[in-house]
Design an enzyme around this catalytic site. Structure first.
Site, PDB file in Angstrom:
ATOM      1  CE  LYS A 280       3.345   0.225   5.315  1.00  0.00           C
ATOM      2  NZ  LYS A 280       2.047   0.207   4.560  1.00  0.00           N
ATOM      3  NE  ARG A 354       0.537  -3.008  -5.462  1.00  0.00           N
ATOM      4  CZ  ARG A 354      -0.400  -2.321  -5.417  1.00  0.00           C
ATOM      5  NH1 ARG A 354      -0.618  -1.784  -6.416  1.00  0.00           N
ATOM      6  NH2 ARG A 354      -0.938  -1.888  -4.473  1.00  0.00           N
TER       7      ARG A 354
HETATM    8  N1  BES Z   1       1.534  -4.391   3.509  1.00  0.00           N
HETATM    9  C1  BES Z   1       0.724  -3.118   3.145  1.00  0.00           C
HETATM   10  C2  BES Z   1      -0.656  -3.379   3.027  1.00  0.00           C
HETATM   11  C3  BES Z   1      -1.303  -3.453   4.293  1.00  0.00           C
HETATM   12  C4  BES Z   1      -1.904  -2.078   4.938  1.00  0.00           C
HETATM   13  C5  BES Z   1      -1.693  -4.692   5.038  1.00  0.00           C
HETATM   14  C6  BES Z   1      -2.523  -2.469   6.152  1.00  0.00           C
HETATM   15  C7  BES Z   1      -2.281  -4.872   6.206  1.00  0.00           C
HETATM   16  C8  BES Z   1      -2.658  -3.536   6.660  1.00  0.00           C
HETATM   17  C9  BES Z   1       0.938  -3.023   1.500  1.00  0.00           C
HETATM   18  O1  BES Z   1       2.571  -3.151   1.125  1.00  0.00           O
HETATM   19  C10 BES Z   1       1.055  -1.500   1.355  1.00  0.00           C
HETATM   20  O2  BES Z   1       1.642  -0.752   1.895  1.00  0.00           O
HETATM   21  N2  BES Z   1      -0.010  -1.146   0.314  1.00  0.00           N
HETATM   22  C11 BES Z   1      -0.323   0.174   0.017  1.00  0.00           C
HETATM   23  C12 BES Z   1      -0.539   0.241  -1.257  1.00  0.00           C
HETATM   24  C13 BES Z   1      -0.675   1.585  -1.759  1.00  0.00           C
HETATM   25  C14 BES Z   1       0.812   2.498  -1.652  1.00  0.00           C
HETATM   26  C15 BES Z   1      -1.110   1.648  -3.127  1.00  0.00           C
HETATM   27  C16 BES Z   1      -1.764   0.610   0.779  1.00  0.00           C
HETATM   28  O3  BES Z   1      -2.435  -0.396   0.870  1.00  0.00           O
HETATM   29  O4  BES Z   1      -1.588   1.710   1.400  1.00  0.00           O
HETATM   30 MN    MN Z   2       3.795  -1.460   1.502  1.00  0.00          MN
END
Ligand code: BES
Ligand code: MN
Ligand code: ZN
Length: 505
Positions: A280, A354
């Site tokens: 990230k 997931r």
């Molecule tokens: N924990 C994150 C989701 C999240 C993002 C929660 C911002 C709260 C605030 C999750 O693990 C994630 O990173 N999801 C990705 C999925 C994508 C790579 C398909 C996302 O939402 O960007």
């Molecule tokens: Mn994630």
């Protein structure tokens, strides 16, 4: 802080602070507020006429009593908002605003009317429950890790609901009790979700789950790395393999009195989500210590289920690990075999929730529950869709969807249903494995839900994406006064309790 009820007359009550209320659109002061106004020689009426007392939800106006017929030193008038919008959530917010104001005023105790149980027309027990929730959640602080000044340390010791009619006291007492238990369980979830990742590791999370189980009297099993390997939890192992900290898999069990239904509640317990190899951006990454909020809600729910003696059998399940980049981390392109035997192609290591939930949901299905509810801070896409106002609801069952929506309204923890048309499911087909873990940017919250659906098979199931509701940030705008700024909300605990009440009714 203790909440009690006492029979008595408002105007005769000796207290540092007396709390009455006001609807925004009330033509005239009514009930207890009218009585207080009369004792104060019409002061409240004059303030209302002058526009200072508007009755906006959560507005608090304090007047000081100098030798009137009232025996209270101060009177606080809290706004209940417009009548048409009034309900239990307004009671929570009004009570929360009162509690915060009382703490600011440095009063050790106060006496309050039961908001909504008069002209509001709410049942006394429900109103009392909401009052207790709002009060206790508003006074919550997370101060374990900072130096608190003497001035900040002040706490209100007691709030007493005053009621004229002796016949209503037992219902009010019951409501205050259940509201207190709900707030305490929510606070358990807040504390776990709030803790930083260097303290709240998977092992710590599991230890806390066990401690809660021991304190409240239900069962808890904790599985470590070797057992997770033996259980074939390839998803949890893959996400964990880049981390220097071992994973945990936790199963809590509560057997309620006369239980005829079994509910499995499953939580995402990522103690820190760096994204892994698909790392990230640095900005906002610190918020990912909250990525265990689903697991925290599961622990809080189990505490509440036991404390309230809900008449169900409840299984509380969570998988816990960090998601880190390293030489041993799982990679984009890897194909992982989950406990279910299904394989998944990793397109993005940041879609890790997931991946670990695949194993936790499979475990839940094996327990043959009547329903499965999972909670996960799963997708940023859900935050884009619904903001911070509601959790996303995804399901394969219309009846559960309807019950959960009602629970959302009753608890104030709102949920909103999203479609699960098969066209969305098609977006995560893989050419090399059974499914892939991302489906592109479009409908990101729904394709994530479809991924989970592959592991619940035909069990009645609800997935709650709490990415937008699990914690508060600067961008939230006006916060309900029972939430803390920049902190975990403990979302899910009260929602699930309300859901169970409807489900067994
Ligand atoms: N924990 C994150 C989701 C999240 C993002 C929660 C911002 C709260 C605030 C999750 O693990 C994630 O990173 N999801 C990705 C999925 C994508 C790579 C398909 C996302 O939402 O960007
Ligand atoms: Mn994630
Ligand atoms: Zn995550």
């Amino acid at each position: 802080m203790e909440l009690t009820v006492a029979q008595g007359s408002l105007t005769d009550t000796v207290t540092p602070l007396l709390v009455v209320n006001l609807f925004q659109d009330a033509d005239a002061l009514g009930g207890a507020t009218a009585a207080a106004n009369e004792a104060l020689g019409g002061l409240l009426g004059r303030l209302r006429a002058a526009g200072e007392l508007r009755g906006k939800l959560g507005e608090t106006v304090v007047v000081y009593n100098q030798g009137s017929a009232l025996r209270a030193e101060r009177v606080l008038v809290v706004g209940l908002g417009p009548r048409a919008e009034f309900g239990l959530e307004a009671v929570r917010r009004a009570a929360a605003a009162v509690a915060r104001r009382a703490r600011e005023l440095r009063v050790a105790e106060y006496v309050t009317v039961l908001h909504g149980a008069g002209a509001g027309g709410l049942a006394p027990q429900e109103a009392a429950e909401a009052l207790a929730e709002g009060t206790l959640l508003a006074l919550y602080r997370y101060d374990h890790l900072r130096t608190v000044s003497e001035d900040e340390r002040f706490e209100v010791q007691r709030a007493t609901v005053i009621e004229r009619d002796a016949g209503r006291l037992p219902a009010i007492r019951d409501g205050l009790r259940s509201g207190t238990l709900l707030a305490e369980a929510t606070i358990t979830a807040r504390d776990l979700a709030q803790g930083p990742a260097n303290i709240v590791t998977p092992a710590y999370l599991a230890d806390q789950a066990r401690a809660v189980a021991e304190r409240h009297g239900f069962a808890c099993q904790v599985f470590g790395l070797d057992e997770i390997r033996e259980m074939g939890m390839g998803g949890l192992l893959a996400v964990n393999q880049g981390s220097a900290t071992p994973p945990r898999f936790v199963v809590m069990r509560y057997q309620g009195p006369g239980a005829r239904k079994r509910l499995a509640v499953v939580g995402k317990g990522i103690t820190f989500d760096s994204g892994g190899i698909s790392i990230k951006p640095a900005e906002n990454m610190h918020y990912m210590r909250h990525d265990k909020s689903g697991a925290a809600a599961v622990v809080g729910f189990m505490q509440a289920a036991r404390a309230l003696e809900l008449p169900i059998e409840a299984l509380g399940i969570f998988a816990a690990t960090e998601n880190m980049p390293s030489g041993s981390a799982y990679r984009p392109g890897d194909v992982i075999r989950s406990r279910s035997g299904k394989t998944m192609e990793i397109m993005n290591t940041d879609a890790e929730g997931r991946v670990i939930l695949s194993d936790a949901l499979t475990y839940a299905v094996e327990q043959q529950p009547d329903a499965i509810v999972d909670l996960a801070t799963l997708t940023g896409a859900c935050v884009v869709a619904l903001g911070h106002v509601a959790s996303g609801l995804f399901s394969n069952d219309e009846q559960l969807t309807a019950l959960m929506r009602q629970a959302g309204e009753a608890s104030g923890e709102r949920v909103w249903p999203m479609p699960m048309w098969p066209e969305y499911g098609a977006l995560i087909r893989s050419s090399i494995a059974d499914i892939k873990n991302t489906g592109g940017r479009a409908a990101g919250a729904i394709t994530a839900a479809w991924f989970l659906r592959h592991f619940v098979q035909d069990r009645p199931w609800v997935h709650l994406d709490i990415a937008g509701t699990a914690w508060t940030e600067g961008a939230w705008g006006e916060l309900p006064p029972y939430l803390l700024k920049d902190a975990a909300t403990g979302v899910g605990v009260r929602l699930l309790v309300h859901f169970v009440r409807q489900w067994v009714a």
